[in-house]
Design a protein around this motif. Structure first.
Motif, short mmCIF file in Angstrom:
data_model
loop_
_atom_site.label_atom_id
_atom_site.label_comp_id
_atom_site.label_asym_id
_atom_site.label_seq_id
_atom_site.Cartn_x
_atom_site.Cartn_y
_atom_site.Cartn_z
N TRP A 1 0.83 -1.20 0.00
CA TRP A 1 0.00 0.00 0.00
C TRP A 1 0.86 1.25 0.00
CZ3 TRP A 1 -3.88 2.94 -0.95
CH2 TRP A 1 -4.13 4.09 -0.21
N GLY A 2 1.89 1.28 0.82
CA GLY A 2 2.74 2.46 0.88
C GLY A 2 3.45 2.72 -0.43
N ALA A 3 3.92 1.65 -1.09
CA ALA A 3 4.64 1.82 -2.35
C ALA A 3 3.73 2.35 -3.46
CB ALA A 3 5.27 0.50 -2.77
N VAL A 4 2.53 1.80 -3.56
CA VAL A 4 1.61 2.22 -4.62
C VAL A 4 1.02 3.59 -4.30
CG1 VAL A 4 -0.51 1.65 -5.86
CG2 VAL A 4 1.07 -0.17 -5.20
N ARG A 5 0.73 3.83 -3.05
CA ARG A 5 0.19 5.14 -2.65
C ARG A 5 1.13 6.27 -3.05
NH1 ARG A 5 0.37 6.90 3.61
NH2 ARG A 5 -0.16 9.09 3.37
N ALA A 6 2.44 6.05 -2.92
CA ALA A 6 3.42 7.07 -3.29
C ALA A 6 3.44 7.35 -4.79
CB ALA A 6 4.81 6.64 -2.82
N GLN A 7 2.85 6.45 -5.57
CA GLN A 7 2.87 6.59 -7.02
C GLN A 7 1.56 7.12 -7.58
OE1 GLN A 7 3.61 2.88 -9.07
NE2 GLN A 7 4.15 3.89 -10.99
N PHE A 8 0.56 7.37 -6.73
CA PHE A 8 -0.77 7.74 -7.21
C PHE A 8 -0.75 8.98 -8.11
CE2 PHE A 8 -3.38 5.40 -3.75
CZ PHE A 8 -3.53 4.32 -4.60
N SER A 9 0.00 10.00 -7.73
CA SER A 9 0.03 11.23 -8.54
C SER A 9 0.58 10.94 -9.93
CB SER A 9 0.88 12.30 -7.86
OG SER A 9 0.27 12.73 -6.66
N GLU A 10 1.64 10.16 -9.99
CA GLU A 10 2.25 9.80 -11.27
C GLU A 10 1.28 8.96 -12.11
OE1 GLU A 10 6.42 7.66 -12.76
OE2 GLU A 10 5.74 7.48 -10.68
N ILE A 11 0.60 8.03 -11.46
CA ILE A 11 -0.35 7.19 -12.18
C ILE A 11 -1.49 8.03 -12.74
CG2 ILE A 11 -2.05 5.34 -11.93
CD1 ILE A 11 -0.24 4.19 -9.71
N ARG A 12 -2.02 8.91 -11.91
CA ARG A 12 -3.17 9.70 -12.35
C ARG A 12 -2.80 10.66 -13.48
NH1 ARG A 12 -6.32 14.19 -11.42
NH2 ARG A 12 -8.51 13.69 -11.89
N ASN A 13 -1.61 11.22 -13.44
CA ASN A 13 -1.17 12.08 -14.54
C ASN A 13 -1.12 11.31 -15.85
OD1 ASN A 13 -0.91 14.35 -12.92
ND2 ASN A 13 1.26 13.98 -12.48
N GLU A 14 -0.62 10.08 -15.77
CA GLU A 14 -0.57 9.25 -16.99
C GLU A 14 -1.97 8.90 -17.47
OE1 GLU A 14 1.72 7.40 -20.00
OE2 GLU A 14 2.29 8.76 -18.36
N VAL A 15 -2.87 8.61 -16.53
CA VAL A 15 -4.26 8.32 -16.89
C VAL A 15 -4.88 9.52 -17.62
CG1 VAL A 15 -6.57 7.97 -15.93
CG2 VAL A 15 -4.65 6.60 -15.10
N MET A 16 -4.65 10.72 -17.10
CA MET A 16 -5.20 11.91 -17.74
C MET A 16 -4.59 12.13 -19.12
SD MET A 16 -7.41 12.97 -15.54
CE MET A 16 -7.78 14.65 -16.08
N ASP A 17 -3.28 11.96 -19.23
CA ASP A 17 -2.61 12.18 -20.51
C ASP A 17 -3.09 11.20 -21.57
OD1 ASP A 17 -1.19 14.24 -19.42
OD2 ASP A 17 0.65 13.08 -19.09
N ARG A 18 -3.42 9.98 -21.16
CA ARG A 18 -3.82 8.94 -22.12
C ARG A 18 -5.34 8.86 -22.28
NH1 ARG A 18 0.10 7.48 -25.20
NH2 ARG A 18 -0.52 5.28 -25.35
N HIS A 19 -6.06 9.81 -21.67
CA HIS A 19 -7.54 9.82 -21.75
C HIS A 19 -8.12 8.48 -21.32
CE1 HIS A 19 -7.28 13.67 -23.82
NE2 HIS A 19 -6.38 13.13 -24.62
N GLU B 1 -5.34 15.11 -1.31
CA GLU B 1 -5.59 15.58 -2.69
C GLU B 1 -6.48 14.63 -3.48
OE1 GLU B 1 -2.15 15.06 -5.47
OE2 GLU B 1 -1.09 14.49 -3.62
N PHE B 2 -6.62 13.37 -3.00
CA PHE B 2 -7.44 12.39 -3.72
C PHE B 2 -8.79 12.13 -3.05
CE2 PHE B 2 -2.96 10.98 -4.55
CZ PHE B 2 -2.92 11.40 -5.87
N LEU B 3 -9.04 12.78 -1.93
CA LEU B 3 -10.27 12.50 -1.20
C LEU B 3 -11.52 12.84 -2.00
CD1 LEU B 3 -9.35 13.60 2.45
CD2 LEU B 3 -9.47 11.28 1.50
N ARG B 4 -11.44 13.83 -2.85
CA ARG B 4 -12.63 14.21 -3.62
C ARG B 4 -12.97 13.17 -4.70
NH1 ARG B 4 -10.97 18.78 -8.00
NH2 ARG B 4 -8.79 18.18 -8.35
N TYR B 5 -12.05 12.24 -4.95
CA TYR B 5 -12.31 11.17 -5.91
C TYR B 5 -12.71 9.87 -5.22
CZ TYR B 5 -9.19 14.40 -8.38
OH TYR B 5 -8.59 15.53 -8.89
N ARG B 6 -12.92 9.92 -3.92
CA ARG B 6 -13.23 8.71 -3.16
C ARG B 6 -14.73 8.53 -3.01
NH1 ARG B 6 -11.05 6.93 2.90
NH2 ARG B 6 -12.95 5.83 3.51
N TRP B 7 -15.14 7.28 -3.01
CA TRP B 7 -16.55 6.95 -2.78
C TRP B 7 -16.60 5.66 -1.96
CZ3 TRP B 7 -19.79 2.88 -4.73
CH2 TRP B 7 -21.14 3.05 -4.44
#
Length: 658
Positions: A138-156, A174-180
């Motif tokens: 969890w700690g390793a992937v959590r640290a990568q969330f910003s990088e992952i999301r930027n790539e998701v946005m760039d690739r639509h 910063e990601f709480l507004r995307y949580r459900w």
């Protein structure tokens, strides 16, 4: 009207000539059933089935809006709330533009615990299920969330992340507004939906809901257990067909199904001590392991198990002993109308298996030996083998006894193993890779085996499992493993044929394979990769070659350059002819891209340029071959490509085998 810039190749469901030269086809039954569609279509079909049986929890439309607007949603919920299913349904409800697949942390070839960003494709719909992640992962992937999301946005693309419930509160602000938060759906509605969709059962049968079912649902079972409960109700209905029933039959079916879900473990634990004879217990366990198998086979297998665990032999004369029907009745089993042994109570077989496996751990080793032994019996039909293999695999997974599973696979894929043994190994790995809890371990196992020199039987087994099972949810993982299997197999093997077929069935997978080859071939020109590339560009078994994509075009140029430099003209010549012919029949944009790739790769290779021009003469519309000549002339005047790296040539002994 503009034309789609793709080069289409015909699809072939049979053997593929994977390169120049003679082809010899030796047909053998597949180890796993051939899918009716491509892996991508199979994945979509599974999502459609899930969507049909899914009961929407309150507020899920809000989660969908978050996913559409922000391309990312983080889902949390208590274990058993159906959060992973909710994530899949949300992704399914998006427009189907890109590929659906699952992301998993860790890239074996880099040795790091990271999400491989290159797997995020344009318009992809991706699931990142971290529900079982420990604190370190969890700690390793959590640290990568910003990088992952930027790539998701760039690739639509779109991404649904299932959070690990114990650590969900640690999600960065910063990601709480995307949580459900996933709320548990109405349990009664879930059962009713499954009964209607899977069994065609109308509401007149289950309204009003029987008290026994309401009592069970009040215990708040996990959503996945509700699906199993519905399956048991449907099985009880099938078993009762033709039997006279007084009162409401649905109530009786529910009593049997809920009994199988709740009471059987304690019931079996109280029942077994009453069987004082070891041979009687052997018959009970055999009937559970071979549930639904012919009675004579069960009888013989029970005697073999009793002998293996050193049960005392029966001393009474044969005519004084109990008959088989009487002995089966004493363990609550009986032959059905087709002569197959079944327990008289629903779910009793599973409870018996689990009782002996969990409560008598010293029995596991001899039981596994017994499984391997009777699997070889000619009297055990294919249904019996499938039942036996499924049951022992599920028992091993229940206790995470991965070493025993891997030992069984090794035993069934030894040199000169029989065909049904290979099929048993494939079935075992399919079961393991289809389990959300255990799939990660066995993906790693398949990867490690794919990089070794293994038996022909294990190679074939791994090949089928990768192409038909792993490819559905983890297309890149399947690609990587098939590629390594190809590198370790003899020429014209089944792994290369499967890899070519798989890549050509899905353009994103094909693009990924081209880039993967291009990363290695210029600097590490393996003969197996050169043969693979030539097989890949031959027509006959694919869907599309996206040559107008700049990244793919660069990769193809690098690959062709390595082929010209390290392969013999007798090998690449026919592939060049086919490539040029395809260019002559393609739309202008595609034709130009194909020629740019080939001529750019051959710019400093006179023999290849000559072959290209010879192939072009007489093809295409008037003046087309002249245009090819102009491209060749321009390429010769331009800067030379990386094809001149003669220091990287293969040894002569290997080049002659390309």
């Amino acid at each position: 009207m503009s034309e789609t810039p793709l080069t289409h190749l015909s699809y072939a469901s049979g053997p593929v000539n994977a390169g120049p030269g003679d082809q010899h086809n030796h047909f053998a039954p597949p180890l796993l059933p051939a899918p009716a569609a491509t892996p991508r279509m199979v994945a979509e079909d599974q999502l459609r089935h899930l969507h049909a049986t899914f009961v929407r929890p309150a507020g899920i439309n809000t989660a969908y809006d978050i996913l559409v607007e922000h391309r990312t949603v983080f889902l949390d919920g208590a274990p058993g709330s159906g959060r992973s299913s909710a994530a899949r349904v949300l992704l399914h409800e998006l427009p189907h533009q890109g590929t659906y697949h699952e992301l998993t942390p860790g890239e074996e070839e880099s040795g790091t615990v990271r999400i491989p960003l290159h797997l995020i494709g344009v318009n992809d719909r991706m699931l990142l299920d971290l529900s079982a992640a420990d604190a370190e992962l969890w700690g390793a992937v959590r640290a990568q969330f910003s990088e992952i999301r930027n790539e998701v946005m760039d690739r639509h693309a779109h991404l649904a992340v299932v959070l690990p419930h114990p650590y969900a509160a640690q999600l960065d602000p910063e990601f709480l507004r995307y949580r459900w938060d996933v709320e548990r759906p109405d349990a009664r509605a879930v059962v009713h939906r499954h009964l209607r969709v899977r069994g065609g059962m109308g509401s007149e049968l289950y309204s009003p809901t029987p008290a026994v079912l309401l009592d069970y649902l009040s215990t708040r079972p996990a959503v996945r257990d509700l699906a199993r409960l519905a399956d048991l109700i449907l099985r009880a209905r099938v078993a009762a067909e033709g039997s006279p029933v007084s009162g409401r039959p649905f109530t009786l079916w529910c009593e049997q199904a809920t009994g199988a879900m709740t009471d059987r473990a304690n019931e079996v634990a109280a029942f077994v001590p009453g069987l004082a004879e070891s041979a009687r217990r052997a018959l009970l366990l055999t009937s559970a392991m071979l549930h639904g198998v012919r009675v004579d086979t069960v009888h013989r297998a029970a005697a073999d198990l009793a002998s293996l665990v050193r049960s005392p032999a029966e001393e009474r004369p044969l005519l004084e002993r109990e008959g088989l029907t009487e002995r089966l009745s004493s363990v609550r089993a009986a032959p059905d109308s087709t002569g197959r042994v079944r327990f008289t109570e629903l779910g009793f077989d599973r409870a018996v298996r689990e009782h002996f496996w969990f409560d008598m751990p010293d029995l596991r080793a001899p039981l596994t030996t017994w499984v391997k032994r009777i699997l070889l019996w000619p009297a055990l039909d294919s249904t019996g083998r499938e039942t036996l293999v499924r049951n022992v695999t599920e028992l091993c997974l229940a206790t995470k006894d991965y070493q025993t599973v891997q030992a069984l696979v090794s035993a069934w894929t030894r040199e000169n193993a029989q065909r049904f043994e290979l099929r048993s190994a494939a079935q075992t790995l399919k079961t393991c890779l289809s389990s959300e809890e255990h799939a990660g371990h066995f993906r790693a196992y398949v990867y490690a085996q794919s990089r070794r020199d293994v038996t022909a039987g294990l190679r074939e087994t791994l090949t089928e499992v990768c192409e038909k099972v792993l490819s559905v949810t983890h297309p890149d993982a399947a690609l990587v493993r098939l590629h390594w299997l190809t590198r370790h197999e003899p020429s014209l093997g089944s792994a290369r044929t499967a890899l070519v077929r798989y890549a050509r069935s899905d353009p994103p997978v094909l693009s990924r394979l081209v880039r993967r080859l291009a990363d290695d071939m210029p600097t590490r020109p393996r003969a197996t990769d050169i043969r693979l590339f030539l097989a890949l560009v031959e027509p006959g078994a694919g869907s599309a070659l996206p040559v107008v994509d700049a990244a793919v075009r660069r990769g193809l140029t690098e690959c062709w350059g390595a082929v010209f430099l390290h392969g013999g003209a007798d090998r690449w010549g026919p592939a060049v002819d086919t490539w040029v012919e395809t260019a002559s029949d393609s739309p202008t944009a595609v034709s130009g891209a194909l020629l740019d790739v080939l001529i750019g790769a051959a710019a400093s290779h006179y023999t290849a340029l000559s072959r290209i021009y010879d192939a072009a003469r007489g093809l295409g519309p008037p003046g087309w071959s002249t245009g090819v000549l102009h491209r060749i002339t321009a390429a010769q005047r331009g800067p030379r490509t990386g094809n001149e790296r003669a220091s990287q040539q293969l040894p002569v002994s290997e080049r002659t085998n390309v």
